[in-house]
Write an enzyme that holds these catalytic residues in place. Structure first.
Site: not given
Ligand SMILES: [Mg+2]
Length: 382
Positions: A183, A185, A209, A235, A285
């Site tokens: 991720d 992020h 991700e 997400e 998610h």
């Protein structure tokens, strides 16, 4: 049957639960929360309750449409998370009133269990490989980690090498057959995302991700399309309309809507169906609580493209309470062989321990993101 009351409970570690009761005494639960904005979402639920009290809870599609469209302004994290939790509770009520799980009302299921992954950290890399080994020993066949610490628009090769060493250590610890999701992020900006995506190619990742934030996908389509690593994101998208351009771009291979952020079971299922038409996989998610996870599993049950499920057991955010604490029967989420069974009980398939919810809501929480800074003092994305 009519909706009689809506009550929210702010519970540790960072969640918001919603209890909707009908005049027939049927109770449904939802989890309307945006992490770090629980009080704002609770206020939005309270505002939406003006219309809901006295309505027939069975007319979910109509109630959803009114809640989404009638306020003139629509969309975004707060509104769609409020709507999400209400929608979840309505499905819970409908299923319980009819004595069937929600997925039965949506055409039945295409699977009776789904693969799950466990979070192993990565914000501060030293312990990541050890954590990976531990969760694989507990039966997980897939893990997810953060790819980097703070990263500037243009950062050093030292930082890139640290990130690669961290992923290499995890790959080493778990062997070739465990799925590793990395991720970014939203910490990584386009110039470094390009570099990292290329350098991570040899590690045979399950996915990367949020390689860049969703709002930057349009300027990054060529790199994402050409990357041999499957690209996941979603997400921080909240509706069909948010996902539309991302899907049409062809840049994304896996979408990750959060059914507690994007309009609940009703909207997440529609987003999943849109993705199927683009041959895009679904990985919902869910770093949240038990009602959110139960909702995810009701969606996974009926969506052919559902491929893996996030869940928060033991996640680092869950310091004061964990996923199973608020359930009457925690065995409903028993994991085996890296999978979880779809609960078959009525509604969302779980029973919330109301007494414990009330007890913990007395403590509540004020969970907030950490605020990070770069070495030059400027704000760093967390
Ligand atoms: Mg993420």
């Amino acid at each position: 049957m009519k909706i009689k009351s809506l009550t929210t409970y702010t519970v540790p570690p960072r969640w918001l639960f919603l209890r909707i009761e009908t005049d027939d005494g049927v109770v449904g639960w939802g989890e309307p929360v945006l992490e770090g904005r629980a009080a704002s979402v609770a206020a939005a639920v309270e505002e939406l309750s003006d219309y809901l009290i006295g309505q027939d809870p069975n007319q979910i599609e109509d109630l959803w449409t009114v809640m989404y469209r009638s306020g003139f302004y629509r969309g975004g994290g707060i509104h769609m998370s409020a709507l999400a939790g209400i929608d979840q509770a309505l499905w819970d009520i409908k299923g319980k009133a009819l004595g069937v799980p929600a997925y039965e009302l949506l055409g039945g299921r295409v699977r009776d269990r789904i693969k799950i992954y466990s979070w192993i950290g990565g914000d501060r890399p030293s312990e990541t490989a050890k954590a990976a080994r531990e969760v694989v020993d507990r039966g997980f066949t897939a893990v997810k980690m953060n790819g980097t610490e703070e990263l500037q628009y243009l950062d050093s090769w030292e930082k890139v090498d640290q990130s690669l060493a961290n992923v290499a250590a995890v790959r080493d610890a778990v062997g070739p057959n465990i799925g590793i999701g990395v991720d970014f992020h939203g910490r990584v900006h386009k110039p470094m995302a390009k570099v990292l995506l290329r350098e991570l190619e040899p590690f045979r990742l399950m996915f990367v991700e949020e390689p860049v934030l969703s709002e930057h996908v349009d300027g990054f389509v060529d790199v994402l399309r050409q990357s041999p690593i499957p690209i996941a994101l979603g997400e921080r998208l909240y509706s069909r309309w948010d996902f539309k351009s991302v899907l049409a771009s062809g840049a994304v291979d896996i979408i990750q809507p959060d059914p507690s952020h994007c309009g609940g079971l009703t909207e997440s299922r529609k987003i999943a169906n849109m993705a199927e038409a683009y041959d895009v996989a679904l990985a919902l998610h869910c770093p949240l609580g038990p009602i959110a996870l139960a909702t995810c599993l009701q969606i996974d049950a009926g969506c052919y493209n559902a491929t893996i499920q996030e869940q928060s057991l033991g996640i680092h955010y869950n310091t004061s309470n964990d996923l199973l604490d608020y359930l009457v029967d925690p065995s409903v989420f028993t994991y085996a062989d890296g999978q979880v069974r779809i609960p078959t009980g009525p509604g969302l398939g779980i029973e919330v321990n109301e007494e414990y919810v009330v007890e913990r809501a007395a403590e509540g929480h004020r969970w907030r993101n950490p605020v990070w800074r770069h070495q030059d003092g400027s704000f760093a994305e967390w």
